[in-house]
Design a protein around this motif. Structure first.
Motif, PDB file in Angstrom:
ATOM      1  N   VAL A  56       0.857  -1.187   0.000  1.00  0.00           N
ATOM      2  CA  VAL A  56       0.000   0.000   0.000  1.00  0.00           C
ATOM      3  C   VAL A  56       0.889   1.230   0.000  1.00  0.00           C
ATOM      4  O   VAL A  56       1.885   1.272   0.710  1.00  0.00           O
ATOM      5  N   ASP A  57       0.533   2.234  -0.819  1.00  0.00           N
ATOM      6  CA  ASP A  57       1.241   3.514  -0.772  1.00  0.00           C
ATOM      7  C   ASP A  57       0.217   4.571  -0.374  1.00  0.00           C
ATOM      8  O   ASP A  57      -0.759   4.784  -1.092  1.00  0.00           O
ATOM      9  N   VAL A  58       0.447   5.224   0.762  1.00  0.00           N
ATOM     10  CA  VAL A  58      -0.558   6.188   1.229  1.00  0.00           C
ATOM     11  C   VAL A  58      -0.643   7.419   0.335  1.00  0.00           C
ATOM     12  O   VAL A  58      -1.580   8.205   0.438  1.00  0.00           O
ATOM     13  N   ALA A  59       0.336   7.577  -0.545  1.00  0.00           N
ATOM     14  CA  ALA A  59       0.279   8.699  -1.489  1.00  0.00           C
ATOM     15  C   ALA A  59      -0.644   8.367  -2.668  1.00  0.00           C
ATOM     16  O   ALA A  59      -0.816   9.206  -3.562  1.00  0.00           O
ATOM     17  N   ASP A  60      -1.229   7.176  -2.677  1.00  0.00           N
ATOM     18  CA  ASP A  60      -2.067   6.743  -3.799  1.00  0.00           C
ATOM     19  C   ASP A  60      -3.436   6.258  -3.278  1.00  0.00           C
ATOM     20  O   ASP A  60      -3.671   5.049  -3.161  1.00  0.00           O
ATOM     21  N   PRO A  61      -4.345   7.194  -2.971  1.00  0.00           N
ATOM     22  CA  PRO A  61      -5.644   6.803  -2.404  1.00  0.00           C
ATOM     23  C   PRO A  61      -6.440   5.882  -3.323  1.00  0.00           C
ATOM     24  O   PRO A  61      -7.144   4.983  -2.841  1.00  0.00           O
ATOM     25  N   ASP A  62      -6.306   6.048  -4.660  1.00  0.00           N
ATOM     26  CA  ASP A  62      -7.066   5.168  -5.563  1.00  0.00           C
ATOM     27  C   ASP A  62      -6.582   3.729  -5.425  1.00  0.00           C
ATOM     28  O   ASP A  62      -7.386   2.787  -5.363  1.00  0.00           O
ATOM     29  N   GLY A  63      -5.253   3.576  -5.393  1.00  0.00           N
ATOM     30  CA  GLY A  63      -4.687   2.230  -5.198  1.00  0.00           C
ATOM     31  C   GLY A  63      -5.134   1.652  -3.864  1.00  0.00           C
ATOM     32  O   GLY A  63      -5.426   0.457  -3.757  1.00  0.00           O
ATOM     33  N   PHE A  64      -5.218   2.495  -2.843  1.00  0.00           N
ATOM     34  CA  PHE A  64      -5.645   2.036  -1.520  1.00  0.00           C
ATOM     35  C   PHE A  64      -7.094   1.540  -1.559  1.00  0.00           C
ATOM     36  O   PHE A  64      -7.423   0.490  -0.998  1.00  0.00           O
ATOM     37  N   ARG A  65      -7.954   2.288  -2.263  1.00  0.00           N
ATOM     38  CA  ARG A  65      -9.358   1.858  -2.401  1.00  0.00           C
ATOM     39  C   ARG A  65      -9.420   0.473  -3.042  1.00  0.00           C
ATOM     40  O   ARG A  65     -10.163  -0.405  -2.609  1.00  0.00           O
ATOM     41  N   GLN A  66      -8.578   0.289  -4.092  1.00  0.00           N
ATOM     42  CA  GLN A  66      -8.586  -1.012  -4.775  1.00  0.00           C
ATOM     43  C   GLN A  66      -8.147  -2.125  -3.827  1.00  0.00           C
ATOM     44  O   GLN A  66      -8.697  -3.226  -3.849  1.00  0.00           O
ATOM     45  N   VAL A  67      -7.153  -1.831  -2.981  1.00  0.00           N
ATOM     46  CA  VAL A  67      -6.690  -2.849  -2.017  1.00  0.00           C
ATOM     47  C   VAL A  67      -7.834  -3.217  -1.071  1.00  0.00           C
ATOM     48  O   VAL A  67      -8.102  -4.403  -0.830  1.00  0.00           O
ATOM     49  N   LEU A  68      -8.531  -2.209  -0.540  1.00  0.00           N
ATOM     50  CA  LEU A  68      -9.641  -2.498   0.388  1.00  0.00           C
ATOM     51  C   LEU A  68     -10.709  -3.344  -0.300  1.00  0.00           C
ATOM     52  O   LEU A  68     -11.228  -4.302   0.282  1.00  0.00           O
ATOM     53  N   ASP A  69     -11.014  -3.002  -1.545  1.00  0.00           N
ATOM     54  CA  ASP A  69     -12.078  -3.725  -2.249  1.00  0.00           C
ATOM     55  C   ASP A  69     -11.637  -5.147  -2.605  1.00  0.00           C
ATOM     56  O   ASP A  69     -12.431  -6.083  -2.556  1.00  0.00           O
ATOM     57  N   ARG A  70     -10.346  -5.284  -2.951  1.00  0.00           N
ATOM     58  CA  ARG A  70      -9.840  -6.627  -3.288  1.00  0.00           C
ATOM     59  C   ARG A  70      -9.846  -7.524  -2.042  1.00  0.00           C
ATOM     60  O   ARG A  70     -10.273  -8.673  -2.100  1.00  0.00           O
ATOM     61  N   LEU A  71      -9.392  -6.970  -0.894  1.00  0.00           N
ATOM     62  CA  LEU A  71      -9.356  -7.782   0.321  1.00  0.00           C
ATOM     63  C   LEU A  71     -10.776  -8.129   0.775  1.00  0.00           C
ATOM     64  O   LEU A  71     -11.057  -9.252   1.174  1.00  0.00           O
ATOM     65  N   GLY A  72     -11.657  -7.117   0.727  1.00  0.00           N
ATOM     66  CA  GLY A  72     -13.092  -7.378   0.947  1.00  0.00           C
ATOM     67  C   GLY A  72     -13.518  -7.609   2.386  1.00  0.00           C
ATOM     68  O   GLY A  72     -14.695  -7.482   2.690  1.00  0.00           O
ATOM     69  N   ASP A  73     -12.601  -7.978   3.290  1.00  0.00           N
ATOM     70  CA  ASP A  73     -13.035  -8.308   4.659  1.00  0.00           C
ATOM     71  C   ASP A  73     -12.310  -7.470   5.716  1.00  0.00           C
ATOM     72  O   ASP A  73     -12.191  -7.882   6.868  1.00  0.00           O
ATOM     73  N   VAL A  74     -11.843  -6.289   5.310  1.00  0.00           N
ATOM     74  CA  VAL A  74     -11.161  -5.423   6.287  1.00  0.00           C
ATOM     75  C   VAL A  74     -12.222  -4.668   7.086  1.00  0.00           C
ATOM     76  O   VAL A  74     -13.098  -4.016   6.510  1.00  0.00           O
ATOM     77  N   THR A  75     -12.176  -4.787   8.416  1.00  0.00           N
ATOM     78  CA  THR A  75     -13.172  -4.077   9.238  1.00  0.00           C
ATOM     79  C   THR A  75     -12.543  -2.940  10.029  1.00  0.00           C
ATOM     80  O   THR A  75     -13.258  -2.132  10.603  1.00  0.00           O
ATOM     81  N   ALA A  76     -11.197  -2.886  10.076  1.00  0.00           N
ATOM     82  CA  ALA A  76     -10.548  -1.749  10.745  1.00  0.00           C
ATOM     83  C   ALA A  76      -9.197  -1.493  10.090  1.00  0.00           C
ATOM     84  O   ALA A  76      -8.509  -2.430   9.685  1.00  0.00           O
ATOM     85  N   VAL A  77      -8.858  -0.216   9.996  1.00  0.00           N
ATOM     86  CA  VAL A  77      -7.538   0.193   9.493  1.00  0.00           C
ATOM     87  C   VAL A  77      -6.855   1.000  10.596  1.00  0.00           C
ATOM     88  O   VAL A  77      -7.473   1.888  11.192  1.00  0.00           O
ATOM     89  N   VAL A  78      -5.597   0.649  10.885  1.00  0.00           N
ATOM     90  CA  VAL A  78      -4.807   1.460  11.814  1.00  0.00           C
ATOM     91  C   VAL A  78      -3.773   2.191  10.967  1.00  0.00           C
ATOM     92  O   VAL A  78      -2.951   1.560  10.295  1.00  0.00           O
ATOM     93  N   LEU A  79      -3.847   3.503  10.985  1.00  0.00           N
ATOM     94  CA  LEU A  79      -2.979   4.321  10.129  1.00  0.00           C
ATOM     95  C   LEU A  79      -1.754   4.743  10.923  1.00  0.00           C
ATOM     96  O   LEU A  79      -1.846   5.566  11.836  1.00  0.00           O
ATOM     97  N   CYS A  80      -0.595   4.145  10.583  1.00  0.00           N
ATOM     98  CA  CYS A  80       0.648   4.391  11.335  1.00  0.00           C
ATOM     99  C   CYS A  80       1.676   5.132  10.502  1.00  0.00           C
ATOM    100  O   CYS A  80       2.887   5.004  10.751  1.00  0.00           O
ATOM    101  N   VAL A  81       1.240   5.833   9.491  1.00  0.00           N
ATOM    102  CA  VAL A  81       2.122   6.714   8.722  1.00  0.00           C
ATOM    103  C   VAL A  81       1.233   7.851   8.249  1.00  0.00           C
ATOM    104  O   VAL A  81       0.046   7.649   7.979  1.00  0.00           O
ATOM    105  N   GLU A  82       1.816   9.053   8.186  1.00  0.00           N
ATOM    106  CA  GLU A  82       0.973  10.202   7.880  1.00  0.00           C
ATOM    107  C   GLU A  82       0.814  10.388   6.376  1.00  0.00           C
ATOM    108  O   GLU A  82       1.804  10.581   5.666  1.00  0.00           O
ATOM    109  N   PRO A  83      -0.414  10.319   5.850  1.00  0.00           N
ATOM    110  CA  PRO A  83      -0.610  10.617   4.420  1.00  0.00           C
ATOM    111  C   PRO A  83      -0.620  12.134   4.230  1.00  0.00           C
ATOM    112  O   PRO A  83      -0.586  12.887   5.203  1.00  0.00           O
TER     113      PRO A  83
END
Ligand SMILES: NC(=O)c1ccc[n+]([C@@H]2O[C@H](COP(=O)([O-])OP(=O)(O)OC[C@H]3O[C@@H](n4cnc5c(N)ncnc54)[C@H](OP(=O)(O)O)[C@@H]3O)[C@@H](O)[C@H]2O)c1
Length: 347
Positions: A56-83
């Motif tokens: 995941v690259d936090v500088a790429d929100p579109d790519g991030f959306r695709q990752v969430l949709d591909r994984l499909g079962d993420v119920t929580a995200v912990v953000l440990c780097v500042e976008p």
């Protein structure tokens, strides 16, 4: 976008920045509590392959959306780097995915707070101000504020160990803070175990957040490092205006590199909150070791509470959720000690 969302009690937790100084603790702690449900994520494809994580690259929100949709079962995200903006937070919240954000930049936290209605509509909860500062400072401030019956002024102090190997992203954030204009005077305070220290105004987000969440007219956060010469030198340079050069990328990179190499002193940290109302005063303090580790433990605890409790949907700072008020006591088993210092300047 996935339609059949798993329940919060079954889904997976994505730890973005999961290989960093804070993220490593978040990943390992949560993996102990929620076996086979924790995925570290970062820019490195090699690490993702090696550790069973996700790229995941936090500088790429579109790519991030695709990752969430591909994984499909993420119920929580912990953000440990500042976008750089709120695109990631929006992607989580509009999908009904809970968010824990350890970020410390006022502009970004204010931007995520504006997504309250988006989160509430999707049934997601975001918790902001998670960590040591912001985080534990917010919780101590809340206690001191309540103890005086509503503070008119809050003074927060943060003492950081300059011997700790702070993560690169945290050092970048601190160096950027040195270029900010001064907003208040330094103060003397007593930090349990470290004695009387001069603390200097620093742009931690908690002082801005607490004015709004607690309705306190005046709040200031100040910082010192355990090395007295390093603290004195840094803040003298800052007063002289010499650290404004840090706004230039080359100077900033040089200072970040210098900071990453300097390790003087120990890894102990302390935070203190003083609340004032007329002649009433209350103070709370916390001490511990390795602020990155304790920030990671705090973030893991918050994520677990979101997944196992019944958090109110919407975007909240940590001090606004009674279900998280016991975090300082919960950290006692990790060497974090809660203190009730006496009057101002007394241990
Ligand atoms: N609230 C608090 O008390 C508190 C305390 C400490 C830190 N923080 C904040 O927490 C953040 C992390 O601090 P840290 O000390 O853990 O820093 P760190 O060790 O540098 O960790 C950041 C991690 O994020 C990854 N990363 C960097 N850029 C990325 C990108 N564009 N996309 C995806 N991953 C990326 C890095 O790996 P790669 O570079 O290999 O990709 C690294 O693993 C900082 O923003 C800091 O200000 C808050």
């Amino acid at each position: 976008m996935t339609t059949a969302k798993p329940g919060a009690r079954d889904g997976r937790v994505l730890v973005v920045g999961g290989y960093g100084a804070v993220g490593t603790t978040v990943t390992s702690t949560l993996a102990g509590w929620l076996p086979n449900r924790v995925l570290p994520a970062g820019r490195s494809a090699a690490r993702a392959r090696q550790d069973g994580g996700v790229r995941v690259d936090v500088a790429d929100p579109d790519g991030f959306r695709q990752v969430l949709d591909r994984l499909g079962d993420v119920t929580a995200v912990v953000l440990c780097v500042e976008p750089s903006d709120t695109g990631l937070a929006r992607a989580c919240l509009e999908r009904g995915i809970h968010l824990v954000d350890i970020g410390a930049t006022r502009r970004l936290l204010d931007g995520v707070a504006e997504l309250h209605d988006v989160a509430a509509a999707a049934g997601a909860t975001a918790v902001l101000s998670v960590g040591v500062a912001p985080g534990l400072t917010n919780l101590l401030a809340r206690r001191a504020h309540d103890a005086v019956g509503g503070a008119e002024r809050l003074d927060l102090a943060v003492f950081l160990g300059s011997g700790e190997r702070h993560g690169g992203d945290a050092v970048r954030w601190t160096v950027q803070g040195l270029a900010e204009p001064l907003t208040a005077r330094p103060l003397r305070t007593v930090l349990p175990g470290y004695g009387a220290r001069t603390v200097h105004p620093f742009p931690f987000s908690d002082q801005h957040t607490l004015r709004r969440t607690l309705g306190v007219p005046e709040a200031t956060t100040r910082l010192c490092l355990d090395s007295r010469p390093l603290t004195a030198a840094l803040f003298a340079l800052r007063r002289a205006g010499l650290l404004r050069a840090v706004r230039r990328p080359v100077a900033r990179r040089m200072l970040i590199e210098a900071f990453r190499r300097v390790h003087i002193g120990g890894d102990g940290f302390a935070v203190r909150a003083d609340a004032w109302r007329g002649d009433r005063h209350a103070a709370y303090a916390l001490t511990g070791h390795a602020q990155s580790r304790v920030t990671g433990l705090a973030a893991a605890y918050v994520a677990r509470e979101l997944l196992t409790g019944a958090p109110p949907p919407g975007v909240h700072h940590i001090e606004q959720l009674p279900m998280l008020a016991g975090l300082p006591e919960a950290l006692a088993e990790h060497g974090v000690t809660l203190h009730r210092p006496g009057g101002w300047g007394q241990e």
